[in-house]
Structure formats: C-alpha cells, structure tokens
Motif scaffolding. Structure first.
Motif: not given
Length: 424
Positions: A144-152, A367-369, A359-363, A91-95
């Motif tokens: 969702g937490i893992f992805i969002t924190t590094v993206t921010l 998420s793939l990472r 920025l537009e595709y960073r999350a 589900l990470s890619p969808f998040i």
C-alpha cells in the motif's frame, strides 16, 4: 520518442480514448525540474518511501540470528523475507482498486500504521509462525505504501517536474536500502528483536500524513475487477508489455544477479568477506540513487522510453563486465554501472504510466507495476540459485548481461513500433 513539443498532441476524444499523439510526451512546456520541498505531498511521500527499505534491508543482516532464535532451517528462515513480497504480488491490484475507489489518503495512513505496528509486534512474538503472519500483514501494508507514494506523485506533478520528483523518490528508496543494512547490523548486535522496534518510526509518518496531506481532487467511480481491462485499454497491450515487462525484468536482474549471484561469486572465487560484499551492494544502490535523482533533467531532452532502454544498456554492460572481471575491485565498479541503469529505469516506468493512465485508474495501473516488481524480486533468487549448480554463478552473470541487452533491444523495437503507429 524524442523531445518534440507535443503538449497539444495528447488529449482525450469524446469517447474517452486517447488521441493519436498519446505516445508522445506531454508537458514539454513545463521545464521546471526542481523538487518542491515545501509541498506536503513531497514531505509525506519521501518520508513514507524512506520507510520502505526497512522491510528487508533492516533485518537481512540479522537473518542468521533470527534463525538461531527460533531454531529454523535455512529454507524456513528465508520465508521471513519471501513472505513479505509474496503478498504484494497477489494483493497489490486489489490495493490499487481500493485506492482508486476510496482515495489515496485513506489507503496510505492505514498502510503506514499497519506496516509500523505489525513490524514492531514481531519483536514480542512467542513463536516463528506468529512472526510469519505478522510479516504477511506488514508486506501487505508495504505494498500500500509503494503504490500510494508513486500515485500521489503522478496525481500532483506533471511534465519534467513529475520525472524529477519520481527520480528523487527512487533515490530516497535506494539511499535507504544502502544505509539500513548497516543500521540493521548494529541493532542486531544488541539483540535479535531490536531491529523490529525501528518499524515504530512509521507512526510519526502516519501522523504527519494525517495532519498535512490532502486528498487529490478526483472522481471516485464504482471500480470493479473488470476495470483493470480499462487500464490495459488506456495503455494498449504493447505499452503495458513494455512498461510492466521492464519493471519485472529490471527487478529480476537486480535481485538475481546483484543480490544473489554476485555475493556467492565474490565468496567462492575471491574469498571476499561479508563487509566487502556489503560495499559492492552499497555501491550499486548509491549509483542508482545518483542516477535516479537526475531523471528529471534528462527527461527534458529524452523520452521515458529512451531512458528505459539506456538503463537496460547500463545493466547489460555492468553484468558483462562483472562476468569478465578478474578482481573484486572490477566487480565493484561494474555494480556501479548496473546500479546507475537501475536508477534510470524505475522512475521512467512510473512517469510513463502516470502520463498515459487517467487519474481515475492511475492507482490500479501502478499497482500492476508493483505486482510485477514484487514478482521479479520474489522469483529471482529462486531462479538463480536453481540454475547455479548447472551453470555456475559466473556464467549466470553472462546470461544475465545478455538478457539485459536483449530487454533493452526489445524495448527499443517495441517503442519504435508504438511511435510509428501514432504517426500513421
């Protein structure tokens, strides 16, 4: 790959593609490696990251107690751990897609609440099946937490400061993973379900994010599954292979060698008690926290690619020393070398992904990472335990050490090839 001043080398062409200097680091003019502790992003991100190790480290010491509570087999009890990761793989890619579509804040706050409430609810479940369902929900929220924190962090900071904040974020993660098993053991001594109540700490963090976190300015376009092709286009296939492949391999070696092979080896060959094994694992995690905290300073002189390769070199050295060691003390010291390498690799991967992807595709890229990271964590124990009856855990450490060196060498050659392409 060096530390050239190339702030003007990387830019976007009229068609949105990256110029030939894209592989070189940008922002070298920004030499600030301090952590802006007064930043709302830093406060929320670090608090959220500190929650992440609670998912596994807090309950792993009490796994046998949970097993007894629900009268489970070993395999069934292990699902309490593995289901937490499996959902993140899928589900990470969808998040990430959702995050790039609706924003970071709107994903992080529900993720924190879901992680907290689903985890705490396990303390009151009547049966094992309900606990597994809640672990799936909690694992999805954790992704969702893992992805969002590094993206921010990637959205907010640049250059050496971004490397420093990413390194500090990994240090927070490692420190929590080192301390929480002790906390989990103490809480489990009270009752089997007490550790799950600790997940309620996510609620005040969610309230903090709601109160002080602002959404980074960005254009939210229409994102579809096909937009992942754009992520690969921005990275190039070889860059994606280098970064995502490194993320998978470093977690495979960590969870397979350090968290699986070393504990069995210490028990079988040296008769080490659980507390001694805990010190070995804690030493590796503490070393990773220290090395990760220094990536910002190192990034002023070395590229992310070099730090990734050097990290794998430390991993290879640590595992080979553990293979050849004749005492638990030497194995403990070797785990420190391994942990230092792991602490260099992850923040360097996230920094490079944040640098290369817009920025537009960073999350979506991060998420793939996250998917490859979770995949490495999930399959590592299965692979190492499946090979152990034939190879033995000591020979597995030898193979893992060689694999660590091979991964570093492959990454170096691939990085050199990319560098040469940008110069031609």
């Amino acid at each position: 790959m060096g530390g050239e001043d190339d702030g003007q080398c990387r830019g976007r062409m009229a068609d949105g593609s990256l110029s030939v200097g894209r592989h070189l680091r940008i922002g070298r003019e920004q030499r600030d490696t301090s952590i802006p502790w007064d930043s709302p992003v830093v406060r929320v991100v670090f608090a959220s990251t500190l929650l992440a190790p609670l998912g596994i480290s807090l309950i792993s010491p009490g796994l046998t107690v949970i097993q007894s509570r629900f009268e489970l087999t070993d395999a069934a009890a292990s699902l309490i751990i593995s289901t937490y990761f499996v959902t993140g793989i899928v589900l990470s890619p969808f998040i990430g897609l959702l995050e790039d579509r609706i924003g970071r804040r709107r994903v992080l706050i529900p993720s924190l609440l879901g992680f907290s409430l689903a985890g705490a609810a396990i303390a009151f479940v009547p049966n094992y099946e309900t606990a597994l369902v809640l672990r799936i929900v909690q694992g999805t929220a954790a992704a969702g937490i893992f992805i969002t924190t590094v993206t921010l962090i990637g959205d907010t900071f640049a250059g050496a400061q971004r490397s420093a904040v990413l390194g500090a974020n990994t240090a927070v993660l490692s420190a929590g993973a080192a301390v929480f098993p002790i906390v989990g053991g103490v809480l489990t001594a009270m009752s089997w379900n007490t550790p799950f109540l600790a997940y309620l700490l996510g609620i005040p963090v969610a309230l903090l994010a709601y109160r002080i976190l602002e959404e980074p300015p960005m254009e939210h376009g229409v994102h579809r599954l096909g937009s992942f092709r754009r992520v690969v286009d921005e990275l190039s296939v070889r860059e994606a292979t280098l970064l995502f492949g490194s993320a998978f391999m470093i977690e495979l070696l960590l969870f397979g060698a350090v968290f699986t092979a070393l504990p069995f080896l210490l028990v079988v060959e040296f008769g080490v008690q659980p507390v001694g094994i805990g010190f070995v694992v804690t030493g590796a995690l503490a070393a990773s926290a220290v090395s990760a905290s220094q990536t910002g300073r190192l990034s002023k002189r070395l590229s992310d690619d070099v730090l990734i390769v050097f990290g794998f070199g430390c991993v290879g050295v640590g595992l080979l020393v553990a293979w050849a060691a004749g005492s638990p003390v030497i194995i403990g010291l070797s785990s420190i070398v391994f942990g230092a390498g792991w602490g260099l690799v992850l923040p360097s991967i996230d920094d490079e992904v944040s640098e290369f992807v817009s920025l537009e595709y960073r999350a979506e890229a991060l998420s793939l990472r996250n998917s490859t990271t979770f995949l490495g964590r999930a399959v590592a124990p299965l692979i190492f335990t499946a090979l152990a009856p034939t190879w033995g855990y000591q020979q597995l450490l030898l193979a893992a050490g060689i694999l660590g060196f091979a991964s570093g060498l492959f990454g170096w050659r691939l990085s050199e090839s990319l560098s040469n392409d940008t110069k031609s």
